[in-house]
Design a protein around this motif. Structure first.
Motif, PDB file in Angstrom:
ATOM      1  N   PRO A 192       0.783  -1.234   0.000  1.00  0.00           N
ATOM      2  CA  PRO A 192       0.000   0.000   0.000  1.00  0.00           C
ATOM      3  C   PRO A 192       0.814   1.284   0.000  1.00  0.00           C
ATOM      4  CG  PRO A 192      -0.083  -1.054   2.162  1.00  0.00           C
ATOM      5  CD  PRO A 192       0.593  -2.006   1.246  1.00  0.00           C
ATOM      6  N   HIS A 193       2.107   1.223   0.180  1.00  0.00           N
ATOM      7  CA  HIS A 193       2.919   2.439   0.254  1.00  0.00           C
ATOM      8  C   HIS A 193       3.259   2.969  -1.138  1.00  0.00           C
ATOM      9  CE1 HIS A 193       4.372   1.236   4.572  1.00  0.00           C
ATOM     10  NE2 HIS A 193       3.143   1.726   4.546  1.00  0.00           N
ATOM     11  N   SER A 194       2.241   3.128  -1.964  1.00  0.00           N
ATOM     12  CA  SER A 194       2.442   3.663  -3.304  1.00  0.00           C
ATOM     13  C   SER A 194       1.082   4.032  -3.869  1.00  0.00           C
ATOM     14  CB  SER A 194       3.146   2.624  -4.193  1.00  0.00           C
ATOM     15  OG  SER A 194       3.452   3.193  -5.455  1.00  0.00           O
ATOM     16  N   ASP A 195       1.058   4.500  -5.108  1.00  0.00           N
ATOM     17  CA  ASP A 195      -0.201   4.913  -5.729  1.00  0.00           C
ATOM     18  C   ASP A 195      -0.404   4.234  -7.074  1.00  0.00           C
ATOM     19  OD1 ASP A 195      -2.569   6.415  -5.515  1.00  0.00           O
ATOM     20  OD2 ASP A 195      -1.781   7.919  -6.911  1.00  0.00           O
ATOM     21  N   ASN A 196       0.241   3.065  -7.265  1.00  0.00           N
ATOM     22  CA  ASN A 196       0.074   2.373  -8.544  1.00  0.00           C
ATOM     23  C   ASN A 196      -1.239   1.591  -8.556  1.00  0.00           C
ATOM     24  OD1 ASN A 196       0.539  -0.378  -7.519  1.00  0.00           O
ATOM     25  ND2 ASN A 196       2.656   0.318  -7.170  1.00  0.00           N
ATOM     26  N   PRO A 197      -1.604   0.986  -9.699  1.00  0.00           N
ATOM     27  CA  PRO A 197      -2.940   0.366  -9.801  1.00  0.00           C
ATOM     28  C   PRO A 197      -3.196  -0.782  -8.829  1.00  0.00           C
ATOM     29  CG  PRO A 197      -2.004   0.717 -11.979  1.00  0.00           C
ATOM     30  CD  PRO A 197      -0.916   1.021 -10.993  1.00  0.00           C
ATOM     31  N   THR A 198      -2.165  -1.450  -8.350  1.00  0.00           N
ATOM     32  CA  THR A 198      -2.378  -2.512  -7.358  1.00  0.00           C
ATOM     33  C   THR A 198      -2.197  -2.014  -5.924  1.00  0.00           C
ATOM     34  OG1 THR A 198      -0.060  -3.191  -7.609  1.00  0.00           O
ATOM     35  CG2 THR A 198      -1.710  -4.356  -8.943  1.00  0.00           C
ATOM     36  N   SER A 199      -1.450  -0.941  -5.768  1.00  0.00           N
ATOM     37  CA  SER A 199      -1.236  -0.390  -4.432  1.00  0.00           C
ATOM     38  C   SER A 199      -2.427   0.425  -3.951  1.00  0.00           C
ATOM     39  CB  SER A 199       0.017   0.495  -4.446  1.00  0.00           C
ATOM     40  OG  SER A 199       0.252   1.045  -3.173  1.00  0.00           O
ATOM     41  N   ARG A 200      -3.052   1.173  -4.869  1.00  0.00           N
ATOM     42  CA  ARG A 200      -4.141   2.051  -4.453  1.00  0.00           C
ATOM     43  C   ARG A 200      -5.291   1.296  -3.787  1.00  0.00           C
ATOM     44  NH1 ARG A 200      -5.934   4.972  -9.270  1.00  0.00           N
ATOM     45  NH2 ARG A 200      -3.830   5.861  -9.133  1.00  0.00           N
ATOM     46  N   PRO A 201      -5.783   0.182  -4.369  1.00  0.00           N
ATOM     47  CA  PRO A 201      -6.871  -0.534  -3.676  1.00  0.00           C
ATOM     48  C   PRO A 201      -6.446  -1.126  -2.341  1.00  0.00           C
ATOM     49  CG  PRO A 201      -6.146  -1.753  -5.618  1.00  0.00           C
ATOM     50  CD  PRO A 201      -5.518  -0.405  -5.696  1.00  0.00           C
ATOM     51  N   ALA A 202      -5.167  -1.520  -2.214  1.00  0.00           N
ATOM     52  CA  ALA A 202      -4.693  -2.022  -0.927  1.00  0.00           C
ATOM     53  C   ALA A 202      -4.711  -0.902   0.110  1.00  0.00           C
ATOM     54  CB  ALA A 202      -3.286  -2.594  -1.068  1.00  0.00           C
ATOM     55  N   SER A 203      -4.288   0.310  -0.304  1.00  0.00           N
ATOM     56  CA  SER A 203      -4.319   1.448   0.616  1.00  0.00           C
ATOM     57  C   SER A 203      -5.737   1.770   1.049  1.00  0.00           C
ATOM     58  CB  SER A 203      -3.703   2.682  -0.054  1.00  0.00           C
ATOM     59  OG  SER A 203      -2.352   2.450  -0.394  1.00  0.00           O
ATOM     60  N   GLU A 204      -6.670   1.694   0.113  1.00  0.00           N
ATOM     61  CA  GLU A 204      -8.067   1.972   0.449  1.00  0.00           C
ATOM     62  C   GLU A 204      -8.605   0.945   1.436  1.00  0.00           C
ATOM     63  OE1 GLU A 204      -9.894   1.971  -3.366  1.00  0.00           O
ATOM     64  OE2 GLU A 204      -9.201   4.002  -3.906  1.00  0.00           O
ATOM     65  N   MET A 205      -8.228  -0.329   1.257  1.00  0.00           N
ATOM     66  CA  MET A 205      -8.711  -1.368   2.169  1.00  0.00           C
ATOM     67  C   MET A 205      -8.144  -1.175   3.577  1.00  0.00           C
ATOM     68  SD  MET A 205      -8.941  -4.834  -0.165  1.00  0.00           S
ATOM     69  CE  MET A 205      -7.174  -4.977  -0.317  1.00  0.00           C
ATOM     70  N   VAL A 206      -6.904  -0.716   3.673  1.00  0.00           N
ATOM     71  CA  VAL A 206      -6.317  -0.458   4.988  1.00  0.00           C
ATOM     72  C   VAL A 206      -7.108   0.626   5.713  1.00  0.00           C
ATOM     73  CG1 VAL A 206      -4.302   0.496   6.171  1.00  0.00           C
ATOM     74  CG2 VAL A 206      -3.989  -1.240   4.393  1.00  0.00           C
ATOM     75  N   GLU A 207      -7.400   1.715   4.998  1.00  0.00           N
ATOM     76  CA  GLU A 207      -8.112   2.815   5.646  1.00  0.00           C
ATOM     77  C   GLU A 207      -9.564   2.455   5.951  1.00  0.00           C
ATOM     78  OE1 GLU A 207      -6.397   5.236   6.932  1.00  0.00           O
ATOM     79  OE2 GLU A 207      -4.720   4.126   6.028  1.00  0.00           O
ATOM     80  N   GLU A 208     -10.176   1.621   5.115  1.00  0.00           N
ATOM     81  CA  GLU A 208     -11.525   1.141   5.430  1.00  0.00           C
ATOM     82  C   GLU A 208     -11.523   0.308   6.704  1.00  0.00           C
ATOM     83  OE1 GLU A 208     -12.578  -0.955   1.923  1.00  0.00           O
ATOM     84  OE2 GLU A 208     -13.063   0.863   0.758  1.00  0.00           O
ATOM     85  N   ALA A 209     -10.494  -0.501   6.873  1.00  0.00           N
ATOM     86  CA  ALA A 209     -10.382  -1.295   8.103  1.00  0.00           C
ATOM     87  C   ALA A 209     -10.179  -0.385   9.300  1.00  0.00           C
ATOM     88  CB  ALA A 209      -9.231  -2.291   7.991  1.00  0.00           C
ATOM     89  N   ARG A 210      -9.383   0.655   9.135  1.00  0.00           N
ATOM     90  CA  ARG A 210      -9.116   1.586  10.240  1.00  0.00           C
ATOM     91  C   ARG A 210     -10.417   2.280  10.665  1.00  0.00           C
ATOM     92  NH1 ARG A 210      -3.981   2.949  10.987  1.00  0.00           N
ATOM     93  NH2 ARG A 210      -3.480   2.867   8.755  1.00  0.00           N
ATOM     94  N   ASP A 225     -11.850  12.041  15.254  1.00  0.00           N
ATOM     95  CA  ASP A 225     -11.213  13.329  15.531  1.00  0.00           C
ATOM     96  C   ASP A 225     -10.472  13.310  16.870  1.00  0.00           C
ATOM     97  OD1 ASP A 225     -12.141  14.455  13.165  1.00  0.00           O
ATOM     98  OD2 ASP A 225     -13.985  15.186  14.088  1.00  0.00           O
ATOM     99  N   THR A 226     -10.814  12.328  17.723  1.00  0.00           N
ATOM    100  CA  THR A 226     -10.208  12.245  19.056  1.00  0.00           C
ATOM    101  C   THR A 226      -9.206  11.103  19.146  1.00  0.00           C
ATOM    102  OG1 THR A 226     -12.251  13.111  20.023  1.00  0.00           O
ATOM    103  CG2 THR A 226     -10.724  12.000  21.515  1.00  0.00           C
ATOM    104  N   TYR A 227      -9.470  10.003  18.446  1.00  0.00           N
ATOM    105  CA  TYR A 227      -8.661   8.791  18.567  1.00  0.00           C
ATOM    106  C   TYR A 227      -7.984   8.439  17.250  1.00  0.00           C
ATOM    107  CZ  TYR A 227     -10.735   7.589  23.122  1.00  0.00           C
ATOM    108  OH  TYR A 227     -11.114   7.581  24.432  1.00  0.00           O
ATOM    109  N   GLU A 228      -6.849   7.791  17.378  1.00  0.00           N
ATOM    110  CA  GLU A 228      -6.140   7.174  16.261  1.00  0.00           C
ATOM    111  C   GLU A 228      -6.223   5.661  16.402  1.00  0.00           C
ATOM    112  OE1 GLU A 228      -4.507   8.386  13.650  1.00  0.00           O
ATOM    113  OE2 GLU A 228      -3.541  10.301  14.125  1.00  0.00           O
ATOM    114  N   CYS A 229      -6.252   4.967  15.280  1.00  0.00           N
ATOM    115  CA  CYS A 229      -6.166   3.501  15.256  1.00  0.00           C
ATOM    116  C   CYS A 229      -4.840   3.112  14.637  1.00  0.00           C
ATOM    117  CB  CYS A 229      -7.327   2.907  14.458  1.00  0.00           C
ATOM    118  SG  CYS A 229      -7.144   1.134  14.128  1.00  0.00           S
TER     119      CYS A 229
END
Length: 536
Positions: A123-141, A153-157
């Motif tokens: 996920p540490h990139s913006d290529n076509p396979t990295s972008r969906p992985a990054s989105e899935m990480v943030e959806e999980a968060r 706004d108060t907590y970090e995961c």
């Protein structure tokens, strides 16, 4: 500790168990009502004296009470049939939910379909396979913060390998010092106990607040005294993984930070972090829904996270690092604490697991295990040998008040001798029952429950071997049993999302088979295994 268990947000009033001195049994009335009545069963009013009901009448009333309460969560029976059918198909009675939750089969299928149907890169990139992985990480968060009831706004995961990894992040980065102490409850998982090593190295005072036998609840006076000094870090469990006690969060003085280990609490209780004052919360997702097994989280208030000083940096945590200039700058927020590449292919399963919990409703899981635990505790206390002596000694509270679905106990024969826990475990295994033995990686609660002193344990801590064998809990337990006829370890059963009525009835039937059995009639414990962690 006494009185009704119903509190706002806890769902409908639940069964209240009361010890009754006349016969030492528990009396339960439907809807949380209670009165002193010698043999009154749940939901049936009765008086002591010649008109008291028979055991058969009482059992029938208990069965009606149980059926009525379970009806409110009968969608969990459908879940058992659809997602945990392997338990009944293969003859398993799983009573080790505090050790690990069980995964719903649909969760694994959904994750497999996701993996088979896509191409995902680092996920540490913006290529076509990295972008969906990054989105899935943030959806999980986002899903995790929603699950724990925490305002983003108060907590970090911060994603970690497990709850232990979450605790380690706080332990190694908290600014301990002579004026920043560490206060811990003696009832803590060893992953929390280990924080003291970081505090000691920083020259910080370390104070343990004891729990008190027999209920193993925190000594509130000692807690208040410990918090009266300079502010530091208070670390305690939301729920004991040993006794099931749910310790109340104290109102800490200004400046104190609170680490709340929710690993044993989160599987069957809503967290509602926005309604609590906690700075750091540790979780393991396999404890909640069984899969994946290598992902946990640290939920941290943003202001508390900003106080932590990381002792190192790693890939994934830095905005810039230089070899030539010998410097680095961490990424602000959660990214500065997520070392290396996240287990990004597992995080979609975390989101899917949380969606399972949202569909079935964590409050329903809570209500169900409370009912099953109350029924189980009462039936366990009912088990008496022919001479009237109890079979079961619970290590912790008998009453289901401010306690979860984790029950630690020992079994005693008619002459008062303990049944060896590993012998009982082997018998349970033969019967298809999964339970746990040991001190459950919580020595403080175990030492209080089993009346073990520092002087008792120092010889074992000072030696690499004992009688030619590497020292482990098994050796300590054997020595104690030889010299004082009681051990240091115990048995534990725990309930969870997939538990049902048949599980607890099978468990009580198993215990019934040990009535009037003497300790020397059981097969001896299996040989002491090689040293291994005393975990979960």
């Amino acid at each position: 500790m006494g009185g009704d268990t119903h509190r706002e947000g806890d769902g409908p009033p639940r069964r209240t168990l009361r010890p009754v001195p006349q016969r030492g049994r528990l009396v339960v009335l439907a809807g949380g009502r209670h009165r002193h009545s010698r043999v009154t069963p749940s939901g049936v009013r009765g008086q002591t004296g010649p008109m008291e009901r028979t055991d058969r009448d009482r059992q029938r009333a208990d069965d009606l009470w149980l059926a009525e309460r379970l009806r409110a969560t009968d969608h969990l029976d459908c879940l058992r049939e659809e997602d945990f059918s392997r338990l009944d198909r293969d003859g398993h009675v799983y009573l080790d939910h505090t050790g690990a939750g069980l995964y719903p089969e649909s969760l694994v299928r959904q994750h497999l379909e996701m993996l088979a149907g896509g191409v995902f890169g680092n996920p540490h990139s913006d290529n076509p396979t990295s972008r969906p992985a990054s989105e899935m990480v943030e959806e999980a968060r986002e899903a995790v913060l929603r699950f724990v009831g925490a305002d983003p706004d108060t907590y970090e995961c911060i994603f970690t390998p497990n709850a232990t990894g979450a605790i380690r992040l706080v332990a190694e980065a908290f600014p301990f010092g002579a004026d920043r102490p560490l206060v811990l409850s003696s009832d803590n998982h060893n992953s929390v106990n280990g924080i003291r090593e970081h505090a000691h190295r920083a020259g910080a005072p370390v104070t343990y607040v004891p729990v008190l036998a027999p209920d193993l609840r925190l000594d509130q006076d000692r807690l208040l005294s410990a918090l009266a000094g300079p502010p530091g870090l208070l670390a305690l469990p939301a729920q004991s993984n040993y006794s099931g006690v749910q310790h109340p969060l104290p109102e800490v003085p200004d400046g104190w930070r609170v680490l709340w280990d929710a690993a044993a609490f989160a599987p069957t209780n809503p967290l509602h972090l926005d309604d609590r004052h906690v700075d750091f919360v540790s979780l393991s997702f396999y404890k909640v829904f069984g899969y994946p097994t290598g992902v946990g989280a640290l939920i941290a208030r943003r202001d508390a996270l900003a106080e932590l000083v990381r002792p190192w940096f790693a890939g994934g945590t830095i905005a810039i690092a230089s070899v030539a200039a010998a410097g680095h700058r961490l990424v602000p927020g959660h990214a500065g604490f997520e070392d290396g590449t996240l287990d990004f292919l597992s995080l979609p399963a975390v989101r899917a697991g949380i969606e399972v919990m949202e569909r079935i409703d964590i409050n329903s899981v809570h209500d169900r295990v409370q009912v099953l635990t109350a029924w189980t505790l009462e039936r366990m206390q009912d088990l008496r040998h022919a001479n009237g002596s109890p079979l079961v000694q619970v290590l912790g509270p008998w009453e289901p008040v401010d306690r979860g679905a984790t029950v630690a106990f020992v079994l005693v024969d008619p002459d008062g001798h303990e049944l060896a826990d590993r012998s009982v475990e082997r018998m349970a295994t033969t019967a298809g029952i999964s339970l746990r033995t040991g001190c459950f990686c919580n020595p403080g609660a175990g030492e209080t429950a089993r009346d073990v002193s520092a002087d008792d344990l120092r010889p074992f801590l000072a030696a690499d071997t004992y009688e030619g064998r590497p020292v482990s809990l098994c050796e300590v337990d054997q020595v104690f049993r030889r010299h004082r006829d009681v051990g240091v370890s115990a048995l534990r059963v725990s309930l969870g999302m997939s538990s049902n009525e048949a599980d607890v009835r099978t468990w009580i039937d198993f215990l019934g088979g040990l009535l009037d059995r003497r300790a020397d009639e059981l097969d001896p414990p299996p040989p002491v295994p090689p040293p291994r962690p005393d975990g979960a």
